[in-house]
Each structure stands twice: as C-alpha cells, then as structure tokens.
Scaffold this motif. Structure first.
Motif, mmCIF file in Angstrom:
data_model
loop_
_atom_site.group_PDB
_atom_site.id
_atom_site.type_symbol
_atom_site.label_atom_id
_atom_site.label_comp_id
_atom_site.label_asym_id
_atom_site.label_seq_id
_atom_site.Cartn_x
_atom_site.Cartn_y
_atom_site.Cartn_z
ATOM 1 N N SER A 37 0.779 -1.231 0.000
ATOM 2 C CA SER A 37 0.000 0.000 0.000
ATOM 3 C C SER A 37 0.817 1.291 0.000
ATOM 4 O O SER A 37 0.273 2.359 -0.220
ATOM 5 C CB SER A 37 -0.935 0.018 1.216
ATOM 6 N N ARG A 38 2.141 1.208 0.231
ATOM 7 C CA ARG A 38 2.890 2.445 0.421
ATOM 8 C C ARG A 38 4.382 2.281 0.136
ATOM 9 O O ARG A 38 4.966 1.248 0.390
ATOM 10 C CB ARG A 38 2.692 2.891 1.872
ATOM 11 N N THR A 40 7.890 4.293 1.228
ATOM 12 C CA THR A 40 8.400 5.288 2.170
ATOM 13 C C THR A 40 9.914 5.307 2.144
ATOM 14 O O THR A 40 10.561 4.274 2.008
ATOM 15 C CB THR A 40 7.936 5.015 3.612
ATOM 16 N N GLU A 49 1.513 6.649 -2.032
ATOM 17 C CA GLU A 49 0.454 5.668 -1.841
ATOM 18 C C GLU A 49 -0.179 5.407 -3.197
ATOM 19 O O GLU A 49 0.269 5.951 -4.198
ATOM 20 C CB GLU A 49 -0.540 6.178 -0.809
ATOM 21 N N ASP A 50 -1.186 4.595 -3.230
ATOM 22 C CA ASP A 50 -1.877 4.261 -4.476
ATOM 23 C C ASP A 50 -0.978 3.475 -5.437
ATOM 24 O O ASP A 50 -0.689 3.932 -6.543
ATOM 25 C CB ASP A 50 -2.417 5.520 -5.150
#
Length: 142
Positions: A37-38, A40, A49-50
């Motif tokens: 989902s992410r 970082t 995200e996305d």
C-alpha cells in the motif's frame, strides 16, 4: 556460509511480500521500502500511496507495487542477481551454498521460488561467484 543441505521451504515469490521490499528511492536514491500500500523513504521523507500492482513484475528486479528498482541487486555472470529483502537474500544464500538441495513435500514443487531460479544461479560452477555477489548485497544492508 557453507550449508551442506537445503530443503525447499515451498515459498513462492509472492510469499515474500509480507514484509517491506527494499527499493531505491525515486527521489533521493537512498534505501526506501515498499509494501502493498505504500512506498516510504526514511532519508528524504518521501511517501507514496496508491500502488499499481503488476503481477508480471514479480520475477524482475523491480518491486511489483510501485515498480521501483530493487535495492538488493547486482550484476553477476552477465545477469542480475536480486532480492526483495534480507530474508529473500538469506534464502538465496542457503540454497546456492548447499551441496545437497532437496525438494519439499508440496503439491507443485516446480512453482516454488527456488525451483524457478535461473540455471546460471543454481549451477555448481557459479556457486562462488553468486555467493560473492550475495555477500556484496548483504553489505549494503548495514
């Protein structure tokens, strides 16, 4: 590490996505991590995200969610040796170092991660060179 025996743990490449995948940060080039989902990066603070999952990316040196180049990748014998994270690298190292490689008890052993490794990586004549590349990759984790 010179393990005499390796037994296939019956993992598929997708099973390794249960922990963050290490990638090159697209902003700063540092070590970032990707989950389903992410994305970082602790170095520059980037957060994305996305994701756009691509199931064809599972067997390439990019993450299957954001399609960023993997952190753990190295040239080896004219090919790219790559791993998602330390656990993946450990699995490859144990397999390559083993003199005896056993299939596990699974229903479809031909679909496991180690059963699908390319022949250049599994050939005994390439063992030392592949293990040297794994050692270099491991050094980038500290």
């Amino acid at each position: 590490m010179d393990a005499p025996r390796f037994r296939d743990p019956q993992l598929r490449i997708e099973d390794l996505a249960d922990e963050p995948i290490l990638v090159l940060c697209p902003r700063c080039g540092g070590r970032a991590s990707v989950t389903a989902s992410r994305l970082t990066c602790p170095a520059c603070g980037l957060v994305r995200e996305d994701p756009r999952p691509d199931f064809h990316a599972w067997n390439r040196p990019i993450d299957p969610f954001f399609h960023e180049p993997l952190w753990l990748r190295a040239d080896c014998r004219g090919n790219t040796l790559w791993a998602f994270h330390e656990r993946h690298l450990d699995l490859l190292e144990r397999f390559v170092a083993a003199k005896l490689r056993e299939r596990g008890p699974g229903d479809d052993p031909g679909m496991t991660l180690v059963a699908r490794l390319p022949s250049w990586m599994t050939a005994a004549k390439n063992r030392d060179e592949v293990l040297r590349a794994i050692t270099k990759l491991r050094a980038t984790l500290s």
